[in-house]
Scaffold this motif. Structure first.
Motif, mmCIF file in Angstrom:
data_model
loop_
_atom_site.group_PDB
_atom_site.id
_atom_site.type_symbol
_atom_site.label_atom_id
_atom_site.label_comp_id
_atom_site.label_asym_id
_atom_site.label_seq_id
_atom_site.Cartn_x
_atom_site.Cartn_y
_atom_site.Cartn_z
ATOM 1 N N GLU A 1 -15.628 12.422 -1.085
ATOM 2 C CA GLU A 1 -16.084 13.533 -0.932
ATOM 3 C C GLU A 1 -15.447 14.599 -0.146
ATOM 4 O O GLU A 1 -15.383 15.916 -0.715
ATOM 5 N N SER A 2 -15.047 13.835 1.159
ATOM 6 C CA SER A 2 -14.249 14.828 2.201
ATOM 7 C C SER A 2 -13.109 15.370 1.082
ATOM 8 O O SER A 2 -12.633 16.861 1.272
ATOM 9 N N ARG A 3 -12.311 14.793 0.510
ATOM 10 C CA ARG A 3 -11.165 15.064 -0.350
ATOM 11 C C ARG A 3 -11.402 16.075 -1.483
ATOM 12 O O ARG A 3 -10.813 17.103 -1.739
ATOM 13 N N ILE A 4 -12.627 15.848 -2.199
ATOM 14 C CA ILE A 4 -13.191 16.730 -3.237
ATOM 15 C C ILE A 4 -13.372 18.265 -2.377
ATOM 16 O O ILE A 4 -12.949 19.368 -3.144
ATOM 17 N N HIS A 5 -13.945 18.269 -1.324
ATOM 18 C CA HIS A 5 -14.376 19.370 -0.691
ATOM 19 C C HIS A 5 -13.284 20.303 -0.363
ATOM 20 O O HIS A 5 -13.257 21.498 -0.034
ATOM 21 N N LYS A 6 -11.957 19.537 -0.137
ATOM 22 C CA LYS A 6 -10.659 20.314 0.214
ATOM 23 C C LYS A 6 -10.207 21.076 -1.061
ATOM 24 O O LYS A 6 -9.054 21.807 -0.950
ATOM 25 N N LEU A 7 -10.599 20.726 -2.386
ATOM 26 C CA LEU A 7 -10.004 21.472 -3.448
ATOM 27 C C LEU A 7 -10.846 22.876 -3.631
ATOM 28 O O LEU A 7 -12.007 23.102 -3.246
ATOM 29 N N SER A 8 -10.064 23.846 -4.248
ATOM 30 C CA SER A 8 -10.669 24.997 -4.698
ATOM 31 C C SER A 8 -10.432 25.227 -5.900
ATOM 32 O O SER A 8 -9.656 24.584 -6.618
ATOM 33 N N ASP A 9 -10.909 26.365 -6.494
ATOM 34 C CA ASP A 9 -10.887 26.850 -8.120
ATOM 35 C C ASP A 9 -9.086 27.158 -8.084
ATOM 36 O O ASP A 9 -9.094 27.241 -9.351
ATOM 37 N N THR A 10 -8.638 27.463 -7.230
ATOM 38 C CA THR A 10 -7.149 27.711 -7.452
ATOM 39 C C THR A 10 -6.313 26.576 -7.078
ATOM 40 O O THR A 10 -4.978 26.799 -7.056
ATOM 41 N N SER A 11 -6.736 25.525 -6.902
ATOM 42 C CA SER A 11 -5.717 24.463 -6.472
ATOM 43 C C SER A 11 -5.019 23.907 -7.739
ATOM 44 O O SER A 11 -5.407 23.995 -8.787
ATOM 45 N N ILE A 12 -3.739 23.749 -7.733
ATOM 46 C CA ILE A 12 -2.690 23.402 -8.512
ATOM 47 C C ILE A 12 -2.577 21.943 -8.792
ATOM 48 O O ILE A 12 -2.081 21.193 -7.579
ATOM 49 N N PRO A 13 -2.436 21.228 -9.768
ATOM 50 C CA PRO A 13 -1.949 19.988 -9.760
ATOM 51 C C PRO A 13 -0.550 19.822 -9.704
ATOM 52 O O PRO A 13 0.333 20.552 -9.984
ATOM 53 N N VAL A 14 -0.324 18.621 -9.181
ATOM 54 C CA VAL A 14 1.426 18.132 -9.017
ATOM 55 C C VAL A 14 1.916 17.707 -9.958
ATOM 56 O O VAL A 14 2.959 17.803 -10.426
ATOM 57 N N TRP A 15 1.078 17.111 -11.111
ATOM 58 C CA TRP A 15 1.425 16.852 -12.174
ATOM 59 C C TRP A 15 0.284 16.921 -13.283
ATOM 60 O O TRP A 15 -0.809 17.056 -13.014
ATOM 61 N N GLY A 16 0.540 16.919 -14.680
ATOM 62 C CA GLY A 16 -0.345 16.920 -15.606
ATOM 63 C C GLY A 16 -0.808 18.645 -16.083
ATOM 64 O O GLY A 16 -0.225 19.409 -15.429
ATOM 65 N N LYS A 17 -1.749 18.570 -16.999
ATOM 66 C CA LYS A 17 -2.027 19.794 -17.526
ATOM 67 C C LYS A 17 -3.487 20.362 -17.111
ATOM 68 O O LYS A 17 -3.758 21.466 -17.383
ATOM 69 N N MET A 18 -4.356 19.328 -16.547
ATOM 70 C CA MET A 18 -5.631 19.863 -16.406
ATOM 71 C C MET A 18 -6.089 20.745 -15.087
ATOM 72 O O MET A 18 -4.935 20.594 -14.035
#
Length: 147
Positions: free
Chosen positions: A14-31
């Motif tokens: 949960e803590s890791r999820i809360h660190k994400l924002s709508d502008t978070s960029i993936p290190v790999w992949g297309k999602m």
């Protein structure tokens, strides 16, 4: 391997999820991050019987990939996704985040349930394997976004 049935691990995810924002960029992949949130809901919905993506049993997958679902070896980047579990349309960040967090908590709160129905593709998993598999999938995608 950590298990999502462990309260400390649940809190960590949960803590890791809360660190994400709508502008978070993936290190790999297309999602995009909101698509990843939506994708991560599928395995939880399957085990919680909230969705049936009509996946078929697969002897090849069971024989060669089942152990990789819950062992300590990390999944490689850019693994192919089953077509029925791909997310290609844009999703709302807040809606998908909240839905994922609710499913994670619902699954984790069932830590006293020792018997689970078989997975539609891989078959029977033990209690320990279910907890590890759910953690491993979430961890893989959170690493995808560097959290």
């Amino acid at each position: 391997m950590k298990s999502l049935f462990d309260k400390i691990v649940h809190d960590e995810i949960e803590s890791r999820i809360h660190k994400l924002s709508d502008t978070s960029i993936p290190v790999w992949g297309k999602m995009e991050v909101s698509q990843m949130f939506h994708h991560c809901q599928f395995p939880l919905k399957i085990v919680l019987k909230k969705e049936d993506p009509e996946l078929k049993p697969n002897f090849f997958a069971k024989l060669f990939f089942k152990k990789a679902m819950y062992n300590d070896k990390p999944w490689r980047k850019n693994l192919p996704t089953h077509p029925k579990l791909k997310v290609e349309n844009p999703k709302d960040f807040n809606t998908e985040k909240e839905s994922l967090l609710e499913l994670i908590t619902e699954f984790s709160n069932q830590r006293d349930q020792k018997e689970w129905d078989p997975h539609p593709v891989f078959g029977k998993f033990t209690y320990e394997q279910w907890g590890k598999m759910q953690y491993k999938h979430l961890d893989h995608h959170l690493q995808q976004f560097n959290v």
